[in-house]
Design a protein around this motif. Sequence first.
Motif: not given
Length: 437
Positions: A46, A49-50, A53
């Motif tokens: 994924h 996400v980072r 984020g």
Amino acid sequence: MTAPPTDRTVKPQILIGQTRLGDSEYRSVVRLLTWLARVREADVAHPRVRRWGVPAFYALGGVPALVRAAQDSGPRFLLVLAVTAGYTVPLLWRRQRPVPVFAFLIVLSEASLFLEVDSGSSATQLVALLNLGRFGAPGQLAIGVGYSLLQTFVTMVFFNGLREADQGTTTPVLAFLAVVAILSMAALGLAGKLVNAYIEALQEHAVRLEMERDQRAQLAAATERARVAREMHDILGHTLAVIVGLAGGAAGLAESKPKRGADTLRIIADSGRGALAELRRLLAVIHDDEPDDTPLAPQPGLADLGALMERVRAAGPAATLHLKGELTGLAQGLQLAVYRIVQEALTNTLKHAAPNTTVEVTVTAAPDAVIVTVEDTGPHKASGTDDQGKGLVGMRERAALYGGQVVAGPNSRGGWTVRALLVPLPTAPDLTEKHPA
């Protein structure tokens, strides 16, 4: 021969190998590495996400400044909003373009000081410095650290000098904290880069050790099979010699003593059946099969080169096959020799060349010879053993059966070329070689 495995996932127990850690420490290290491996797998599975984020987190830091600017005036709010977006949006490319992102944030921070815009998202400059250490060159990181320290020093001295005297006492503390933050982020980025490189090297070493272990096991099995084959050769040779002698005697007894001739023929039949049984057992050992009554199937020929190329492509290299001339009329034995030479050359390419190499196979039927060329583009990986020399011995032996020769060596494209010349034998009955299917 199968291609080396492409799965590079290595268990933590294999990665750390034999250590001097105690049982409790060993278990703790294994648990930590397992957890880190799971985190990395989740990050790889994924990636968004980072990626999204981190900018979103720092964008939240700019919300208080946006609220204060909204209470002042509309133009001030738009200016603060633009600066906040400038600090956070470039972080989306912090891994792919670490140098441009860091340079942009440096320029933006100087513009913010000039415009007297205080945004809570300005800490993204440290994130950019961290990624510069992880994904940039060491020289680029040194320049980034030096410029950040210089910018911090000039900012502290110049802007605090314009303030009141009672606020100037905080300058050394703020400067110290800023220097610690800059050096810490640079050190973390560089440490992350070194740790990743070290782990990758350990993984490559572990994979190589596993491959070498499997190759040693296969070599030991092949050595034992060769010994069994030599012993069986002696047995079969003796049996066939007896059969030939009995057959000669039976021919002389066929007219004068028919009964003894018939008895001799029965002995020949019994000896032949025994030799055939021994031969089947030998082939079962060599091919890792149990002795059975499986029908015999022909050895591979030129028609099987397409399937061989497909297996090579599945292992990584881009492989192409070119067949030129009239090849359908070649004897089965000659076709088998060509197939084995191509197979061994492709095996050497899989073992010694990089996965992204390109290999081209050409089989040409000339009027008086068959020419086989296998050429790859490399680059070849460094190897401490001369495994390729053993393969060349087998290819030269097969070519010598047909009065030919094999030449191999590096080419101008950075890879390796194998060229074989085979001279077809005079036309003979096609005695197809067989083995248990």
